[in-house]
Design an enzyme around this catalytic site. Structure first.
Site, PDB file in Angstrom:
ATOM      1  N   ASN A   1      45.722 -34.470 -23.378  1.00 33.48           N
ATOM      2  CA  ASN A   1      46.240 -33.720 -22.234  1.00 33.48           C
ATOM      3  C   ASN A   1      45.977 -32.244 -22.512  1.00 33.48           C
ATOM      4  O   ASN A   1      46.669 -31.626 -23.313  1.00 33.48           O
ATOM      5  CB  ASN A   1      47.746 -33.980 -22.079  1.00 33.48           C
ATOM      6  CG  ASN A   1      48.369 -33.096 -21.021  1.00 33.48           C
ATOM      7  OD1 ASN A   1      47.669 -32.526 -20.193  1.00 33.48           O
ATOM      8  ND2 ASN A   1      49.691 -32.988 -21.050  1.00 33.48           N
ATOM      9  N   TRP A   2      44.959 -31.718 -21.845  1.00 31.81           N
ATOM     10  CA  TRP A   2      44.555 -30.333 -22.144  1.00 31.81           C
ATOM     11  C   TRP A   2      45.500 -29.324 -21.509  1.00 31.81           C
ATOM     12  O   TRP A   2      45.400 -28.125 -21.796  1.00 31.81           O
ATOM     13  CB  TRP A   2      43.132 -30.088 -21.645  1.00 31.81           C
ATOM     14  CG  TRP A   2      42.061 -30.788 -22.427  1.00 31.81           C
ATOM     15  CD1 TRP A   2      42.221 -31.821 -23.314  1.00 31.81           C
ATOM     16  CD2 TRP A   2      40.658 -30.508 -22.389  1.00 31.81           C
ATOM     17  NE1 TRP A   2      41.003 -32.201 -23.831  1.00 31.81           N
ATOM     18  CE2 TRP A   2      40.017 -31.409 -23.273  1.00 31.81           C
ATOM     19  CE3 TRP A   2      39.868 -29.596 -21.696  1.00 31.81           C
ATOM     20  CZ2 TRP A   2      38.643 -31.415 -23.476  1.00 31.81           C
ATOM     21  CZ3 TRP A   2      38.497 -29.602 -21.889  1.00 31.81           C
ATOM     22  CH2 TRP A   2      37.891 -30.497 -22.775  1.00 31.81           C
ATOM     23  N   LYS A   3      46.386 -29.788 -20.628  1.00 34.87           N
ATOM     24  CA  LYS A   3      47.312 -28.886 -19.923  1.00 34.87           C
ATOM     25  C   LYS A   3      46.508 -27.769 -19.234  1.00 34.87           C
ATOM     26  O   LYS A   3      45.416 -28.007 -18.774  1.00 34.87           O
ATOM     27  CB  LYS A   3      48.371 -28.332 -20.878  1.00 34.87           C
ATOM     28  CG  LYS A   3      49.006 -29.417 -21.739  1.00 34.87           C
ATOM     29  CD  LYS A   3      50.271 -28.984 -22.387  1.00 34.87           C
ATOM     30  CE  LYS A   3      50.720 -30.053 -23.377  1.00 34.87           C
ATOM     31  NZ  LYS A   3      52.095 -29.922 -23.761  1.00 34.87           N
TER      32      LYS A   3
ATOM     33  N   HIS B   1      54.444 -36.043 -16.130  1.00 34.42           N
ATOM     34  CA  HIS B   1      54.588 -35.369 -17.431  1.00 34.42           C
ATOM     35  C   HIS B   1      55.880 -34.542 -17.413  1.00 34.42           C
ATOM     36  O   HIS B   1      56.258 -33.979 -16.385  1.00 34.42           O
ATOM     37  CB  HIS B   1      53.378 -34.463 -17.684  1.00 34.42           C
ATOM     38  CG  HIS B   1      53.331 -33.942 -19.082  1.00 34.42           C
ATOM     39  ND1 HIS B   1      54.084 -32.856 -19.490  1.00 34.42           N
ATOM     40  CD2 HIS B   1      52.654 -34.372 -20.177  1.00 34.42           C
ATOM     41  CE1 HIS B   1      53.852 -32.640 -20.776  1.00 34.42           C
ATOM     42  NE2 HIS B   1      53.001 -33.546 -21.219  1.00 34.42           N
TER      43      HIS B   1
ATOM     44  N   GLU C   1      56.535 -31.672 -18.354  1.00 34.34           N
ATOM     45  CA  GLU C   1      56.375 -30.285 -17.881  1.00 34.34           C
ATOM     46  C   GLU C   1      56.350 -30.230 -16.358  1.00 34.34           C
ATOM     47  O   GLU C   1      56.822 -29.270 -15.759  1.00 34.34           O
ATOM     48  CB  GLU C   1      55.098 -29.671 -18.495  1.00 34.34           C
ATOM     49  CG  GLU C   1      55.300 -29.357 -19.967  1.00 34.34           C
ATOM     50  CD  GLU C   1      54.035 -29.416 -20.810  1.00 34.34           C
ATOM     51  OE1 GLU C   1      52.921 -29.429 -20.251  1.00 34.34           O
ATOM     52  OE2 GLU C   1      54.178 -29.480 -22.053  1.00 34.34           O
TER      53      GLU C   1
ATOM     54  N   GLU D   1      57.237 -39.946 -24.330  1.00 34.01           N
ATOM     55  CA  GLU D   1      57.145 -38.587 -24.855  1.00 34.01           C
ATOM     56  C   GLU D   1      58.529 -37.943 -24.923  1.00 34.01           C
ATOM     57  O   GLU D   1      59.026 -37.414 -23.919  1.00 34.01           O
ATOM     58  CB  GLU D   1      56.258 -37.732 -23.942  1.00 34.01           C
ATOM     59  CG  GLU D   1      54.836 -38.235 -23.837  1.00 34.01           C
ATOM     60  CD  GLU D   1      53.866 -37.086 -23.596  1.00 34.01           C
ATOM     61  OE1 GLU D   1      52.921 -36.952 -24.384  1.00 34.01           O
ATOM     62  OE2 GLU D   1      54.072 -36.308 -22.648  1.00 34.01           O
TER      63      GLU D   1
ATOM     64  N   GLY E   1      54.952 -30.221 -28.047  1.00 38.31           N
ATOM     65  CA  GLY E   1      54.534 -28.848 -28.324  1.00 38.31           C
ATOM     66  C   GLY E   1      55.438 -28.122 -29.312  1.00 38.31           C
ATOM     67  O   GLY E   1      55.351 -26.909 -29.460  1.00 38.31           O
TER      68      GLY E   1
ATOM     69  N   SER F   1      53.655 -33.926 -30.369  1.00 40.68           N
ATOM     70  CA  SER F   1      53.176 -33.371 -31.640  1.00 40.68           C
ATOM     71  C   SER F   1      52.414 -34.383 -32.500  1.00 40.68           C
ATOM     72  O   SER F   1      52.527 -34.372 -33.727  1.00 40.68           O
ATOM     73  CB  SER F   1      54.327 -32.730 -32.415  1.00 40.68           C
ATOM     74  OG  SER F   1      54.904 -31.680 -31.653  1.00 40.68           O
TER      75      SER F   1
HETATM   76  C1  PEP Z   1      51.695 -33.596 -24.201  1.00 42.91           C
HETATM   77  O1  PEP Z   1      51.314 -32.590 -23.640  1.00 42.91           O
HETATM   78  O2  PEP Z   1      51.783 -34.652 -23.572  1.00 42.91           O
HETATM   79  C2  PEP Z   1      52.022 -33.509 -25.630  1.00 42.91           C
HETATM   80  C3  PEP Z   1      52.466 -34.571 -26.235  1.00 42.91           C
HETATM   81  O3  PEP Z   1      51.810 -32.298 -26.232  1.00 42.91           O
HETATM   82  P1  PEP Z   1      51.792 -32.022 -27.835  1.00 42.91           P
HETATM   83  O4  PEP Z   1      50.894 -33.069 -28.438  1.00 42.91           O
HETATM   84  O5  PEP Z   1      51.215 -30.646 -27.960  1.00 42.91           O
HETATM   85  O6  PEP Z   1      53.180 -32.137 -28.319  1.00 42.91           O
END
Ligand code: PEP
Length: 248
Positions: A9-11, A94, A96, A166, A172, A212
């Site tokens: 997931n490049w966001k 997601h 976010e 998640e 993050g 993470s």
């Molecule tokens: C995500 O954006 O879905 C995610 C898990 O981010 P990260 O791996 O940076 O925690």
């Protein structure tokens, strides 16, 4: 036997030109991997991503879509805009998007249903906040998020879904759930799917862990019986790290 599926997931990162560059770097590193590799890039980078992955096993996903076909929804993207380009996957719900863009369990469900109308495979995100974990309601919450997200799907459609567990406190933050914590919630999600859609659907659905994940912890996480890969944010922006995760 379920396949291990790793999605990046490049966001809101990378320009179109940087997308081509990163995928070109990634391609030789994941060539021949037994695991599935998906890159979920910003809308503006989809064309470059699709061009860059041509002739490889890497698949491309979007990070969101709207639940209507077309119309006066300024700034939104319809599912057929994605499929006509060749996009196969879409992240839905997601944390976010739930946190900053008012995504709810109900809009997640509408999007999941709409995705299937267009043969898009949804990567559905569920997970608890730190406060909810401390209140001891993680299992109930994640089970409910899962049930609402899948409402109205057939068991055959559920088999094709990807659910990403998640925990919000791990996204993050560099704070990964332990493999035991991640496994017990992923097992709970599978049990929830079994209770509503039957054992076959539960056996086939892909359940990822996200939060993470990095090159040092992915192998241990993916070795757990109910964790079928990962949704990876930060580490998916570095070809070397992401390839280690994909090959885990
Ligand atoms: C995500 O954006 O879905 C995610 C898990 O981010 P990260 O791996 O940076 O925690």
């Amino acid at each position: 036997m379920r396949k291990t599926v790793v999605a990046g997931n490049w966001k809101m990162n990378k320009t179109p030109a940087q997308t081509t560059e990163l995928i070109n770097e990634l391609k030789p590193l994941v060539a021949g991997s037994e695991n599935k590799c998906i890159v979920c890039v910003p809308y503006t980078n989809l064309a470059n991503a699709l061009e860059a992955v041509r002739g490889t096993e890497i698949e491309v996903g979007a990070q969101n879509m709207y639940f209507e076909e077309s119309g006066a929804y300024t700034g939104e993207i319809a599912p057929n805009m994605l499929t006509e380009m060749g996009v196969k996957y879409v992240i839905i719900g997601h944390s976010e998007r739930r946190q900053y863009f008012n995504e709810t369990d109900e809009t997640v469900n509408k999007k999941v249903l709409k995705a299937f109308e267009h043969d898009l495979i949804p990567i559905i995100c569920v997970g608890e906040s730190l406060e909810q974990r401390e209140q001891g309601i993680t299992f109930e919450l994640v089970a409910l998020q899962t049930k609402i997200a899948l409402l109205g799907l057939t068991a055959d459609q559920v088999k094709k879904c990807i659910i990403a567990y998640e925990p919000i406190w791990a996204i993050g933050t560099g704070k990964t759930a332990t493999s035991e914590q991640a496994q017990e919630v992923c097992a709970k999600i599978r049990e929830t799917v079994a209770s509503v859609y039957g054992n076959d659907a539960a056996e086939e659905i892909i359940i990822q862990y996200g939060g993470s994940v990095n090159a040092g912890n992915s192998a241990e996480l993916f070795a757990k019986s109910d964790i079928d890969g990962g949704l990876v944010g930060g580490a998916s922006l570095k070809a070397n790290d992401f390839s280690v995760i994909v090959n885990s």
